[in-house]
Design a protein around this motif. Structure first.
Motif, PDB file in Angstrom:
ATOM      1  N   GLU A   7     -37.031 -17.928 -49.735  1.00 29.81           N
ATOM      2  CA  GLU A   7     -37.658 -16.674 -49.336  1.00 29.81           C
ATOM      3  C   GLU A   7     -36.986 -15.525 -50.078  1.00 29.81           C
ATOM      4  O   GLU A   7     -35.830 -15.632 -50.512  1.00 29.81           O
ATOM      5  CB  GLU A   7     -37.517 -16.457 -47.819  1.00 29.81           C
ATOM      6  CG  GLU A   7     -38.234 -17.490 -46.960  1.00 29.81           C
ATOM      7  CD  GLU A   7     -39.753 -17.338 -46.992  1.00 29.81           C
ATOM      8  OE1 GLU A   7     -40.212 -16.279 -47.486  1.00 29.81           O
ATOM      9  OE2 GLU A   7     -40.452 -18.249 -46.545  1.00 29.81           O
ATOM     10  N   SER A  67     -35.220 -11.585 -45.964  1.00 29.32           N
ATOM     11  CA  SER A  67     -36.202 -12.339 -45.176  1.00 29.32           C
ATOM     12  C   SER A  67     -35.572 -12.961 -43.936  1.00 29.32           C
ATOM     13  O   SER A  67     -36.296 -13.463 -43.075  1.00 29.32           O
ATOM     14  CB  SER A  67     -36.828 -13.452 -46.040  1.00 29.32           C
ATOM     15  OG  SER A  67     -37.529 -12.896 -47.116  1.00 29.32           O
ATOM     16  N   CYS A  98     -32.750 -17.295 -52.086  1.00 33.08           N
ATOM     17  CA  CYS A  98     -33.704 -16.238 -52.450  1.00 33.08           C
ATOM     18  C   CYS A  98     -34.163 -16.403 -53.888  1.00 33.08           C
ATOM     19  O   CYS A  98     -35.021 -15.650 -54.358  1.00 33.08           O
ATOM     20  CB  CYS A  98     -33.061 -14.855 -52.269  1.00 33.08           C
ATOM     21  SG  CYS A  98     -31.620 -14.597 -53.338  1.00 33.08           S
TER      22      CYS A  98
END
Length: 868
Positions: free
Chosen positions: A32, A36, A847
């Motif tokens: 993500e 997030s 990420c």
């Protein structure tokens, strides 16, 4: 233990419930963007397993949302006993429960005990071994408390794996023996430096020896000083008797008086001798002056006579040279006239012959001239076309620029398509007879045709009004379109075009001009391979037909030219000889004229030098020289006589100095010896009553006993030190087997990155200390950030396998654990994760969506409990 699902509510940004479901046994990846909630998820799992539900510490306070609330974390896990749901709530109505299906297994403190038993009772548990917090890329822990818990977890794990640890390295008997040895050493010495312990027996024995040695040294020095004082008093008395003897005193006084009288006589004679020397110097200076004046007079007279003779001879030679120069000038003028006449005839014959040859060449090369004229005209036209095409080829974008522009156009089209696909759409469905009554930007909407909305839009509805639509933020797709539009506009501005089609047209025009330039260049090279100038030079060599008019016969003009050349050749040597003769005559005339001027100046200077002597002649000057020589000889005789009878002044001074020195030294010795004798008498009297010799003997006996005691203690310290080293060596040898399990698990993982590499381990930290590559030991703390990060992850994977082998399987949780790893090594790290995932459950939080797309595994998502 395996994780199956995780649910968060009122945990930082997750004020509403969020669920991660579908976690499998192998590799699971939650990819993500930043912010997030991945690190929040990691901290929530950590809190559930290790922070009691009644705690209100800083870690739990950091989980509360800004708006307040009670953090709740629920995890579904699977063990050998089945599936369980563990839930915790903090702050408001804190609670901890464990359910199996609908059955409540434990709650509150019983639930905490159930979790502790599940984790094996270690305070750090898997969090210190195999869970990696974001930003923690090395093998340590974030806080001292976590580091201590991790160390205990490693020690517990490795002790449970190695059956020999307790008996060989951690056994009570060896620890007791090593502790007893160190306690005994501590009585005598300090720590690892092994220096004497202050207040201990070894320190006291050393101080006793040092004190007695200092006392012995003092007493020995006192005894030696007493013996030296007795000998010195004897010498002092003997010297005083010799110095105060009456005969010796009288002899010194007589010697001093005689030396003083001899020195006065020698100094008086030296003054008289100096006076005579100054008189001699004066007479010598007078003699040198008279001799120099006579020599200068004679030289001036001789110079004047020579100058007069030289001027007379040089004047006659200069007149003859000027006459010779005039004759040579006349001969050179006549020869020059003859040469000019011959040259004029030669030039006339040469011009007539060239006209005849050009006429002949014009008749022979008329066709060649016409061909050259046509080639030059065609080549000039081709060059003009080539230059115009080259100028046009420099305008407009080149092929590389068009490729970059096409890439930007394609990217913009893809961004627009992506935006339109994800953007909200509206579709008009008309009733019969109402088609086209809804318009957008003046264009009627087609029936059933979707219209994507990337931003606010206004629809015009005939007979009703307008409809404003605001679809809200379109996210990253709109940003991508805006960035691609900006990049496209900047590229068009750099190319000087308003639209991509205009840029393409300009590029096509440039390409056409480049082709025209190439064609014109090929034509030009075929017509004029070496350029137009060689063609023009060749054309200039072919005379025009009209230049051949009135030309004579070439054979006749050639014969006349030869006759003129012969005549010119005959006239040129005569002229050259006359020129050389004239140059020589001029040089000789100039030389003699210069010599005459120099001779005149010499005569003038000699006459002026002779006139400066006035009325004196050579006889008067010679008489003055004889008088000065007589006076100088008399002065030399007087000085020689004085020098012959002079006493030796240096010897007199030396005798005087010696006599004075002997007298002064005698007085100084008397002044020194009398106080010294009194001092020695007092020192001897004082030392004789202190019994120094007896005290020195007693001190030496006590020193021997103290040294024996110190040697015994030092021997005991050496034995204890040797025993401690032997015990530690035995424990170190046994601990080689202590690290065998983790080294075996880690070896195949290391081979993926560094073939033939090994790790050395720290006995205190139970962590790698150095990486051994190609025989070189590299401490872990000096390795690059990426290498430390990779080692930390591989070691944690090895610990995870060991936990599983010990019957305590736990999931591996990695929160952005590979932030410094390059593209090549990250591929091999993915291989390591995939390899370990066959026996382990691994949960990767990242990420870096694009990079970790190549990792594979089960993709997880953050979602609401209803699946949205």
């Amino acid at each position: 233990m395996r994780l199956r699902s995780i649910r968060l509510e009122n945990v930082r940004r997750f004020t509403s419930p969020v669920l991660i479901d579908g976690i499998t046994d192998g590799l699971n990846v939650l990819s993500e963007p930043n912010e997030s909630g991945k690190s929040t998820l990691f901290d929530a799992i950590q809190a559930l397993f290790f922070i009691p539900h009644g705690s209100k510490n800083r870690e739990i306070a950091s989980l509360r949302p800004h708006a307040g609330g009670a953090p709740e974390v629920t995890v579904e896990i699977e063990t050998d006993a089945g599936r369980f749901t563990v839930a915790k709530r903090w702050f408001s109505k804190p609670a901890a429960t464990v359910h199996q299906g609908s059955r409540l297994v434990a709650q509150s403190d019983e639930a905490e005990a159930w979790l502790a038993d599940l984790l094996g009772g270690a305070e750090g548990g898997p969090s210190g071994l195999i869970w990696v917090r974001q930003g923690l890329t090395h093998l340590g822990a974030a806080t001292p408390k976590e580091e201590k818990a991790a160390l205990e977890a490693r020690r517990d794990l490795m002790s449970s794996i190695g059956e020999e640890v307790e008996a060989m390295t951690g056994g009570r008997r060896m620890d007791a023996a090593l502790d007893r040895c160190r306690e005994e050493l501590a009585r005598y010495a300090t720590g690892k430096s092994r220096r004497p312990q202050k207040g201990g027996p070894w320190f006291a024995a050393q101080e006793r020896v040092e004190t007695l040695e200092a006392e012995r040294t003092t007493l020995s020095a006192t005894a030696d000083a007493l013996h030296e004082a007795l000998a010195a008093r004897k010498r002092c008395r003997r010297e005083l008797a010799e110095l105060e003897d009456p005969d010796a005193t009288r002899a010194r006084a007589d010697r001093l008086e005689a030396a003083r009288a001899a020195l006065v006589t020698a100094e008086r004679h030296a003054e008289e001798l100096d006076t005579e020397a100054r008189r001699l110097e004066t007479t010598q200076l007078t003699l040198a002056t008279a001799r120099d004046r006579l020599e200068r007079f004679r030289a001036a007279a001789a110079e004047r006579d020579e100058a007069v003779a030289e001027e007379r001879a040089t004047s006659d030679a200069a007149a003859a040279a000027r006459a010779t120069q005039d004759a040579a000038q006349q001969a050179r003028d006549a020869a020059e006239n003859r040469l000019q006449t011959a040259q004029a005839a030669l030039e006339k014959a040469d011009a007539a012959h060239r006209r005849a040859e050009r006429a002949l060449a014009a008749r022979d090369g008329a066709a060649r001239r016409e061909d050259l004229v046509q080639r030059i005209a065609a080549a000039e036209a081709a060059r003009k076309e080539m230059e115009e095409a080259a100028a046009a080829a420099r305008r407009g974008p080149d092929a590389a620029a068009i490729r970059r522009l096409e890439a930007l156009v394609s990217a913009h089209g893809a961004a627009v398509a992506a935006r339109d696909i994800s953007a909200p759409r509206i579709t008009a469905r008309y009733l019969p007879g109402t088609e086209g009554r809804i318009r957008h930007d003046g264009q009627a909407l087609g029936d059933g045709t979707p219209l994507p909305l990337s931003g606010a839009a206004r629809l015009e509805i005939d007979g009703i009004g307008t409809l404003d639509i605001h679809p809200g933020e379109t996210g990253t797709a709109a940003d991508t379109v805006a960035k691609s539009e900006t990049a496209l506009r900047e590229a068009l501005a750099q190319l000087g075009a308003e639209t991509p089609d205009a840029a393409r047209d300009a590029a096509e025009a440039r390409a056409l001009a480049e082709r025209r330039q190439g064609e014109a260049q090929a034509v030009f090279r075929s017509l004029a391979p070496e350029g137009i100038e060689p063609l023009r030079e060749a054309l200039a060599l072919i005379p025009e037909a009209e230049a051949a008019e009135d030309a004579g016969d070439a054979d006749q003009t050639r014969a006349a030219l030869r006759e003129a050349q012969d005549a010119a050749q005959q006239a040129r040597p005569g002229r050259d000889h006359a020129v050389e003769a004239l140059a020589e005559a001029r040089l000789e005339a100039v030389r003699l004229t210069t010599a005459l001027t120099s001779a005149s100046d010499r005569q003038k200077r000699a006459t002026e030098a002779l006139a400066r002597f006035g009325a004196e002649d050579e006889a008067a000057l010679d008489e003055a020289l004889q008088r000065a020589a007589t006076a100088c000889a008399a002065a030399e005789a007087r000085l020689a006589e004085k020098t012959r009878v002079a006493p030796d002044l240096a010897s007199a001074k030396a005798a005087m100095q010696r006599a004075e020195s002997v007298d002064r030294r005698a007085r100084d010795d008397l002044a020194r010896l009398k106080p010294q004798l009194a001092t020695l008498d007092e020192r001897i009297a004082r030392s004789a009553g202190e019994a120094v010799e007896e005290r020195l003997a007693e001190t030496e006996q006590a020193l021997d006993a103290a040294r024996a005691d110190l040697a015994r203690i030092e021997h005991e310290v050496a034995v204890l030190t040797r025993l401690e080293a032997a015990l530690e060596s035995a424990r170190s040898d046994a601990r080689e087997r202590y690290f065998t399990p983790v080294a075996s698990e880690l070896r195949p993982l290391l081979q993926l990155l560094w073939p033939e590499a090994e790790l050395t381990w720290g006995e205190e930290t139970l962590l790698p200390e150095a990486l051994v590559r190609d025989g070189a030991h590299e401490p872990v703390d000096i390795l690059s950030g990426g290498t430390q990060e990779q080692l930390a992850l591989l070691v944690r994977l090895a610990f995870a396998r060991m936990l599983s082998a010990a019957g305590r399987p736990a999931p591996v949780i990695l929160d952005d654990a590979l932030v410094f790893t390059d593209d090549d090594r990250i591929e091999r790290m993915f291989d390591a994760l995939t390899r370990q995932a066959g026996d382990l459950q691994i949960l990767v939080l990242t990420c870096r969506q694009r990079a970790f797309r190549e990792l594979g595994g089960t993709a997880l998502q953050l979602a609401a409990p209803d699946g949205s």
